[in-house]
Structures are given as C-alpha cells and as structure tokens.
Motif scaffolding. Structure first.
Motif: not given
Length: 152
Positions: A82-86, A88-89, A149, A151
């Motif tokens: 889930v680190h990737k989700k943050f 990317n933001r 992967q 961003c």
C-alpha cells in the motif's frame, strides 16, 4: 552490509491542515507496515512513531531514514505494498524539489545512520551522481521495479 535510505520531502501544508490529513492519518499505518516487512531493520523516528515533527538539516523538510537488509527488501515494500498508493499521491502533499530527495548507501550491520550522515550522502549524490558512496535505484542493476511502477 545493510542498505540505508533517506527520502526528504517539503510538505505543502502544516501537519494539521485538512488537505494533508489523508497523508498524516496513514503515516503510522505505513510505518508500522514497513517495520513488519521482511528485511526491515530500523527507522529514524520520535515517540509519535514518525519523523514529521523532528528537526532536519533541510529547511522546511521532513525526512524518512531507514535501514534494510537488502535493496530487494526495500524495493518490495516501496512498490508492492500500500506504500505505493501513497507514493503515487506525493504531488498532492509535497512540493517538487530541484535537487535529489532520495539516496541510498551501504552501512555496516548494526549501524544507525544520523540525519547528518544522510545529508552528507545526499549532498554527495547531488554533486557527483551515482557512486558506491551514494546512489539511487538506477545504480542497482538487479533492482528494476522503480522503472515500471514509479509515478509519472
């Protein structure tokens, strides 16, 4: 040898600003996840569980300093959780930086780098580019998830 990594960021908002809430509300969750990952060794933090309020050598910047057993362990956490989700933001919450904001380097097992040591490595990377002393993902030919992967 273990792998140290530093990531600095200049927040757009104060920690208690509602526009920064989604980041701040999940910071402990992400740090806790990281600390349970295979290969995690250590994180620089205060009693709150993060380093967002700690002074750094960079004006108006927060620093994340961790140690991992291998680059693959760090890579897995950054890009396969889930680190990737943050990550990317990050443009929502943090200012663009003109200089390097991420650096890795090898440390002896048991060594806990200071922010001053990390600053020296980051400054070296800025001045000299990738080397055995300080490097980015691109310096590690066997670690490739960052290319697919990251961003845009």
């Amino acid at each position: 040898m273990h792998l140290a990594e530093l990531n600095i960021a200049k927040p757009k908002y104060a920690n208690d600003d509602p526009r920064f809430a989604d980041f701040m509300d999940n910071l402990e969750k992400i740090n806790t996840l990281g600390s349970t990952m295979p290969g995690f060794v250590w994180i620089h933090k205060d009693e709150s569980g993060h380093a967002m309020d700690m002074p750094t050598p960079w004006p108006d910047a927060a620093a994340n300093l961790t140690v991992w057993e291998t680059p693959e362990d760090l890579e897995h956490f950054v890009w396969n959780t889930v680190h990737k989700k943050f990550y990317n933001r990050k443009a929502e919450w943090f200012k663009n930086m003109d200089s390097h904001h991420f650096v890795m380097w090898w440390v002896e097992e048991g060594h806990r780098p200071s922010l001053e040591e990390a600053k020296e490595r980051l400054d070296y990377l800025d001045a000299n580019g990738n080397s055995d002393y300080a490097f980015e993902w691109s310096y590690l030919p066997h670690v490739k998830l960052w290319q697919k992967q990251r961003c845009g």
